[in-house]
Scaffold this motif. Structure first.
Motif, short mmCIF file in Angstrom:
data_model
loop_
_atom_site.label_atom_id
_atom_site.label_comp_id
_atom_site.label_asym_id
_atom_site.label_seq_id
_atom_site.Cartn_x
_atom_site.Cartn_y
_atom_site.Cartn_z
N PHE A 1 0.78 -1.16 -0.14
CA PHE A 1 0.04 -0.14 0.27
C PHE A 1 0.87 1.43 0.13
O PHE A 1 1.89 1.16 0.76
CB PHE A 1 -1.20 -0.01 1.20
N LYS A 2 0.40 2.24 -0.65
CA LYS A 2 1.27 3.64 -0.91
C LYS A 2 0.94 4.34 0.31
O LYS A 2 0.11 5.34 0.33
CB LYS A 2 0.71 4.23 -2.20
N ALA A 3 1.18 3.99 1.33
CA ALA A 3 0.92 4.58 2.73
C ALA A 3 1.89 4.15 3.70
O ALA A 3 2.27 2.93 3.62
CB ALA A 3 -0.25 4.42 3.10
N SER A 4 2.00 4.69 4.94
CA SER A 4 3.15 4.46 5.84
C SER A 4 2.12 3.42 6.64
O SER A 4 1.11 3.06 6.75
CB SER A 4 3.36 5.59 7.14
N SER B 1 8.43 4.54 1.72
CA SER B 1 7.35 5.37 1.85
C SER B 1 5.93 4.39 1.73
O SER B 1 5.05 4.84 1.99
CB SER B 1 7.29 6.65 0.83
N GLU B 2 6.16 3.10 1.41
CA GLU B 2 4.94 2.12 1.34
C GLU B 2 5.00 1.12 2.59
O GLU B 2 6.14 1.21 3.13
CB GLU B 2 5.17 1.56 0.05
N THR B 3 4.06 0.36 2.62
CA THR B 3 3.80 -0.61 3.53
C THR B 3 3.46 -1.95 2.70
O THR B 3 2.61 -2.01 2.14
CB THR B 3 2.66 -0.15 4.56
N LYS B 4 4.27 -3.19 3.34
CA LYS B 4 3.82 -4.45 2.84
C LYS B 4 2.93 -4.98 3.79
O LYS B 4 3.31 -4.89 5.09
CB LYS B 4 4.99 -5.26 2.22
N ALA C 1 -6.66 0.07 -0.51
CA ALA C 1 -5.91 0.94 -1.61
C ALA C 1 -6.41 2.22 -2.10
O ALA C 1 -5.69 3.14 -2.06
CB ALA C 1 -5.35 -0.11 -2.76
N GLY D 1 -5.10 5.62 -0.97
CA GLY D 1 -4.25 6.44 -2.28
C GLY D 1 -4.49 7.70 -2.43
O GLY D 1 -3.59 8.40 -2.66
#
Length: 189
Positions: A59-62, A153-156, A185, A189
């Motif tokens: 995900f494009k987030a912390s 800057s992303e989170t798996k 997402a 986003g």
């Protein structure tokens, strides 16, 4: 939990929560060993016939934002509004998501179709829940685990779902994708 007590009628003191968490964890951990059909020939004690789901999503987030979206009722309600279940009209009604974001705290999503308890919450790192679908047989619980791994800057999100009724894997996998990962997402986003 199979003693006739509902999850919502359990006393709220810390000792009872600890007992609940320990009991659920022990019960869920032994689920794979209780099925006679799951035992291999020759007296083996490990079941290899249980279904399980393992997924990894980025995900494009912390990690903090992903964790909060999954544990904050107001944020998760926004995620559910983007879900396939709500968009298609399958999740009828308008009961908002409920989450008590503490170990032992209850949650209820999709108008009570999904219910459970938070067994372990490690902020921004891990969520472990006792989780069930409303139509499962009384006393049937599964274990879900969300592990959040920082990737710049992303989170798996590493996800595992075990202990659910045999034959539900395809339906559950579709549900996780359409009702959690895709709307999450969009929300992040």
């Amino acid at each position: 939990m199979s003693n006739g007590m509902s999850m919502n009628s359990l006393p709220a003191n810390n000792q009872t929560r600890r007992q609940l968490i320990t009991g659920v964890t022990l019960a869920l951990g032994s689920m794979g060993l209780t099925s006679v059909n799951g035992f291999a020939q020759g007296g083996q004690e490990i079941s290899h016939s249980e279904d399980a789901i393992h997924q990894e999503r980025v995900f494009k987030a912390s990690r903090k934002r992903v964790y909060e979206a999954l544990t904050n009722a107001k944020q998760f309600e926004k995620v559910t509004q983007l879900s396939v279940a709500v968009q298609s009209g399958m999740a009828k009604g308008n009961v908002p998501a409920e989450i008590t974001a503490e170990p032992g705290g209850a949650f209820k999503f999709f108008n009570g179709f999904i219910v459970g308890r938070n067994l372990e919450l490690v902020p921004n790192e891990r969520i472990i829940q006792a989780w069930r679908v409303a139509y499962w047989p009384e006393g049937a619980w599964s274990l879900v685990k969300f592990v959040l791994v920082e990737q710049g800057s992303e989170t798996k999100l590493v996800f595992d779902h075990t202990g659910f009724p045999k034959g539900d894997a395809d339906h559950l996998l579709e549900g996780w994708n359409g009702n959690y990962w895709q709307p999450l997402a969009k929300f992040l986003g």
